[in-house]
Write a protein that holds these residues in place. Sequence first.
Motif, PDB file in Angstrom:
ATOM      1  N   PRO A   1      49.527  21.466  45.359  1.00 18.91           N
ATOM      2  CA  PRO A   1      49.011  22.709  45.951  1.00 18.91           C
ATOM      3  C   PRO A   1      47.638  23.084  45.434  1.00 18.91           C
ATOM      4  O   PRO A   1      46.902  23.808  46.092  1.00 18.91           O
TER       5      PRO A   1
ATOM      6  N   HIS B   1      55.078  22.684  44.028  1.00 17.37           N
ATOM      7  CA  HIS B   1      55.864  23.576  44.868  1.00 17.37           C
ATOM      8  C   HIS B   1      57.286  23.643  44.315  1.00 17.37           C
ATOM      9  O   HIS B   1      57.657  22.873  43.422  1.00 17.37           O
TER      10      HIS B   1
ATOM     11  N   TYR C   1      50.468  26.630  39.516  1.00 18.84           N
ATOM     12  CA  TYR C   1      50.292  26.105  40.868  1.00 18.84           C
ATOM     13  C   TYR C   1      50.034  24.607  40.854  1.00 18.84           C
ATOM     14  O   TYR C   1      49.227  24.082  41.611  1.00 18.84           O
TER      15      TYR C   1
ATOM     16  N   ASP D   1      58.511  25.449  52.206  1.00 16.47           N
ATOM     17  CA  ASP D   1      58.408  25.318  50.751  1.00 16.47           C
ATOM     18  C   ASP D   1      57.076  25.848  50.252  1.00 16.47           C
ATOM     19  O   ASP D   1      57.008  26.555  49.231  1.00 16.47           O
ATOM     20  N   VAL D   2      55.998  25.520  50.960  1.00 19.26           N
ATOM     21  CA  VAL D   2      54.667  26.018  50.581  1.00 19.26           C
ATOM     22  C   VAL D   2      54.618  27.539  50.651  1.00 19.26           C
ATOM     23  O   VAL D   2      54.119  28.208  49.736  1.00 19.26           O
ATOM     24  N   GLU D   3      55.141  28.085  51.735  1.00 15.37           N
ATOM     25  CA  GLU D   3      55.120  29.539  51.911  1.00 15.37           C
ATOM     26  C   GLU D   3      55.972  30.237  50.854  1.00 15.37           C
ATOM     27  O   GLU D   3      55.556  31.258  50.286  1.00 15.37           O
TER      28      GLU D   3
ATOM     29  N   LYS E   1      56.630  22.975  54.980  1.00 15.96           N
ATOM     30  CA  LYS E   1      55.854  24.178  55.279  1.00 15.96           C
ATOM     31  C   LYS E   1      56.517  25.408  54.702  1.00 15.96           C
ATOM     32  O   LYS E   1      55.861  26.274  54.108  1.00 15.96           O
TER      33      LYS E   1
ATOM     34  N   THR F   1      56.774  29.120  47.887  1.00 15.90           N
ATOM     35  CA  THR F   1      56.133  28.983  46.569  1.00 15.90           C
ATOM     36  C   THR F   1      55.043  30.028  46.385  1.00 15.90           C
ATOM     37  O   THR F   1      54.947  30.663  45.333  1.00 15.90           O
ATOM     38  N   LYS F   2      54.229  30.226  47.416  1.00  6.87           N
ATOM     39  CA  LYS F   2      53.158  31.218  47.325  1.00  6.87           C
ATOM     40  C   LYS F   2      53.722  32.625  47.149  1.00  6.87           C
ATOM     41  O   LYS F   2      53.214  33.404  46.328  1.00  6.87           O
TER      42      LYS F   2
END
Length: 225
Positions: free
Chosen positions: A114, A177, A174, A32-34, A30, A36-37
């Motif tokens: 993603p 990640h 995209y 990592d996703v945040e 989680k 990356t964004k």
Amino acid sequence: MRREPAVINSDTRLEGDKRVVPPFLKNILKKDVELTKKFVAHCLNFVQIRSFKNHCKFLEWSCHGVVWLAGLIAFTYIMGNSKLHEMEVNLFVALIIDIFAVAIIKAITRRRRPAINDDPFCIGPDMYSFPSGHASRSSMLLLFFMFLYSFPVLFWPPLVAWWLAICVSRLLLYRHHILDVFGGIILGFFEAFVMALIWIGPEASTEFVRWISDERVAGNDAEIL
């Protein structure tokens, strides 16, 4: 004696069909996703990086496994130079190792990408994200041409720049990640280490090419002599 039908718990069946991710790993993914964004959004604030993103499609193709394999086979056939067989055979083996290693790890981890690639002219990518195949391939190629079959030092800076651009482009497009890219880099470095251990010498490489295409090699050797 009549047996009662076994009762299957619906919760158990659900857990059996669906992979259960440990809480600590779920938190890492989680984050990592945040991250990356946030990283991509921050990078796109710069005009130079937004301009660079327009070239990311070309970078994607420049490190595609199919392109490298097809190009290497064509190069070997066209050149027909026995002095290059050591590089050609070992590079072919390295590419095959990379493709299989990435495919196996992706099948095990099954982390979703993603975003979906909606380019109709692009082969792939598959639905899984970890590790990044482009990052692993470019990392393996970086060490391959720097240390295993060393290019002149003059070519090292553009090679490093290409490698960095490939890794960053996977995030800007995209496709992956941040952890996917780092995982690919580590895998690529490990693949280069494996190639250093199993390196195929010039004599064996020439014999392998001769076994694959005896007539072509013999003809070129005759021309050289």
